[in-house]
Enzyme design. Structure first.
Site, PDB file in Angstrom:
ATOM      1  N   GLY A  15       0.689  -1.483  -0.190  1.00 31.82           N
ATOM      2  CA  GLY A  15      -0.003  -0.227  -0.065  1.00 31.82           C
ATOM      3  C   GLY A  15       0.837   1.366  -0.277  1.00 31.82           C
ATOM      4  CE1 TYR A 130       8.229  -8.450 -10.521  1.00 30.17           C
ATOM      5  CE2 TYR A 130       7.593  -7.948 -13.051  1.00 30.17           C
ATOM      6  CZ  TYR A 130       7.515  -7.527 -11.854  1.00 30.17           C
ATOM      7  OH  TYR A 130       7.174  -6.772 -11.064  1.00 30.17           O
ATOM      8  N   PRO A 157       0.546  -4.542 -15.636  1.00 33.01           N
ATOM      9  CG  PRO A 157       0.516  -3.533 -14.009  1.00 33.01           C
ATOM     10  CD  PRO A 157       0.447  -4.892 -14.710  1.00 33.01           C
ATOM     11  CG  ASN A 159       7.908  -0.255 -18.988  1.00 30.73           C
ATOM     12  OD1 ASN A 159       7.392  -1.185 -18.952  1.00 30.73           O
ATOM     13  ND2 ASN A 159       9.121   0.176 -18.937  1.00 30.73           N
TER      14      ASN A 159
HETATM   15  P1  GDP Z   1      12.450  -2.979 -18.261  1.00 33.68           P
HETATM   16  O1  GDP Z   1      10.868  -2.134 -19.204  1.00 33.68           O
HETATM   17  O2  GDP Z   1      11.619  -3.752 -17.536  1.00 33.68           O
HETATM   18  O3  GDP Z   1      13.695  -2.821 -19.161  1.00 33.68           O
HETATM   19  O4  GDP Z   1      12.601  -2.094 -17.255  1.00 33.68           O
HETATM   20  P2  GDP Z   1      13.517  -0.055 -17.289  1.00 33.68           P
HETATM   21  O5  GDP Z   1      12.356   0.912 -17.071  1.00 33.68           O
HETATM   22  O6  GDP Z   1      14.785  -0.351 -16.073  1.00 33.68           O
HETATM   23  O7  GDP Z   1      13.934  -0.050 -18.724  1.00 33.68           O
HETATM   24  C1  GDP Z   1      15.171   0.164 -19.051  1.00 33.68           C
HETATM   25  C2  GDP Z   1      14.846   0.360 -20.984  1.00 33.68           C
HETATM   26  O8  GDP Z   1      15.574   2.197 -20.528  1.00 33.68           O
HETATM   27  C3  GDP Z   1      16.566  -0.264 -21.438  1.00 33.68           C
HETATM   28  O9  GDP Z   1      15.892   0.254 -22.789  1.00 33.68           O
HETATM   29  C4  GDP Z   1      17.618   0.756 -20.774  1.00 33.68           C
HETATM   30  O10 GDP Z   1      18.607   1.107 -21.704  1.00 33.68           O
HETATM   31  C5  GDP Z   1      16.967   2.116 -20.884  1.00 33.68           C
HETATM   32  N1  GDP Z   1      17.694   3.360 -20.329  1.00 33.68           N
HETATM   33  C6  GDP Z   1      18.309   4.284 -20.230  1.00 33.68           C
HETATM   34  N2  GDP Z   1      19.021   5.340 -18.664  1.00 33.68           N
HETATM   35  C7  GDP Z   1      17.920   4.226 -18.444  1.00 33.68           C
HETATM   36  C8  GDP Z   1      18.276   4.932 -16.452  1.00 33.68           C
HETATM   37  O11 GDP Z   1      18.386   5.579 -16.076  1.00 33.68           O
HETATM   38  N3  GDP Z   1      18.079   3.846 -16.000  1.00 33.68           N
HETATM   39  C9  GDP Z   1      17.287   2.479 -16.079  1.00 33.68           C
HETATM   40  N4  GDP Z   1      15.965   1.713 -15.219  1.00 33.68           N
HETATM   41  N5  GDP Z   1      17.210   2.187 -17.772  1.00 33.68           N
HETATM   42  C10 GDP Z   1      17.558   3.440 -18.677  1.00 33.68           C
END
Ligand code: GDP
Length: 308
Positions: A15, A130, A157, A159
């Site tokens: 929550g 996961y 969902p 992202n």
């Molecule tokens: P995903 O959708 O499960 O892959 O998770 P994320 O939200 O971590 O998204 C990852 C994507 O964003 C990948 O293509 C990363 O290379 C890119 N990316 C670019 N900058 C960042 C950053 O600062 N943090 C993260 N987590 N991902 C990034």
């Protein structure tokens, strides 16, 4: 038992997280109905990996409905590092957060077969721990329906982002990570480094939109079959475009670079919201840029308390 007819007592685990907070806000802003009682709990109230604590929590609250959000979560880079932990944590939660008198829950051929038809193809290697754990929730929901008639369902969902996200740069998802990085780049006068090529594509959903959809699922959606909660395929954006939205919302005028030594993760994972649209053809999603702007404003205004 003994509750007035129509009374719903909704227990929300997780929550205090991103989606839990959004549901709290939407309920507080008037989405709650008379006869509904909402109870939001976090890891401070009970450790759901502990069977006895889980049972005690359910006995104390006596919910009629449960929105189960509690999970170990993280962005691409945390998933790559801790696949085993993501699997084990979810596996134990799934096993323990369910009714406690069950004996020998056997998943029979039919269930395995329907699960096979849905879960065809392996998940992306970056997050297999996961992903397999999450898939098993659906397998288990089908088994509970078949054996005990329970209408548990899973929502899927895409992202999620919004206020109260985890803005930790190493562990978090891309949007909160970029928002935090822009904040730091602005104060130090340095460049913003986007990880990867910027070419992967994602469908982002604003936590407050997702919260409204969760409440609809709770009240109106009676299928065991999971439902994808997402913006349309036409609203998919590249990581570069997402970074540009953050840069604009934060008023950042410095240099933007791409560190291509960092992983891109899965190139895309486009999901159809066709099923959602057949139920809710007129649901209005918050426009992406506006939602990013609201999240940036929240982070700037709550910098001290934000998880980072
Ligand atoms: P995903 O959708 O499960 O892959 O998770 P994320 O939200 O971590 O998204 C990852 C994507 O964003 C990948 O293509 C990363 O290379 C890119 N990316 C670019 N900058 C960042 C950053 O600062 N943090 C993260 N987590 N991902 C990034």
């Amino acid at each position: 038992m003994g509750e007035p007819q129509g009374h719903m007592k909704i227990l929300v685990t997780g929550g205090s997280g991103l989606v839990g907070r959004a549901i709290q806000k939407v309920v507080a802003d008037g989405a709650g109905l008379p006869g509904e009682e909402w109870v939001f709990v976090s890891s401070k109230d009970a450790d759901l990996t502990d069977a006895a604590q889980t049972k005690a929590l359910f006995q104390k609250i006596q919910p009629t409905h449960v929105i189960h959000l509690a999970a170990m979560v993280g962005g691409l880079f945390r998933n790559i590092k801790y696949n085993l932990d993501f699997w084990a944590y979810h596996g134990s939660l799934i096993a323990l957060a369910l009714p406690l008198q069950r004996k020998n829950v056997h998943i029979n051929d039919n269930v395995l077969h329907s699960a096979f038809e849905i879960h065809n193809g392996p998940p992306h290697s970056s997050n297999f721990g996961y992903s397999y754990a999450k898939r098993m929730i659906d397998v288990q929901n089908r088994a509970y329906f078949q054996q005990h008639g329970c209408t548990f369902t899973a929502v899927i969902p895409t992202n999620v982002f919004g206020p109260y996200d985890n803005f930790n740069i190493e562990d978090g998802h891309v949007l909160p990570g970029l928002i935090h990085k822009v904040h730091l780049a602005k104060s130090s006068g340095s460049a913003l480094t986007v990880w990867g090529t910027g070419k992967p594509r994602r469908q982002f959903i604003y936590s407050l939109d997702l919260a409204r959809l969760f409440i609809w699922v709770l009240r109106e959606y009676s299928e065991v079959e999971p439902i994808i909660l997402s913006v349309g395929e036409e609203d998919e954006v590249s990581i570069k475009e997402a970074a540009e939205a953050v840069v604009e919302a934060m008023g950042f005028h410095g240099e933007v670079t791409f560190d291509t030594t960092k992983s891109d993760g899965q190139f895309k994972k486009t999901a159809s919201n066709g099923k959602l649209r057949t139920y809710l053809p007129n649901f209005q999603f918050t426009p992406f840029k506006q939602a990013v702007k609201e999240t940036c404003t929240w982070f700037t205004n709550n910098y001290e308390q934000a998880r980072k």
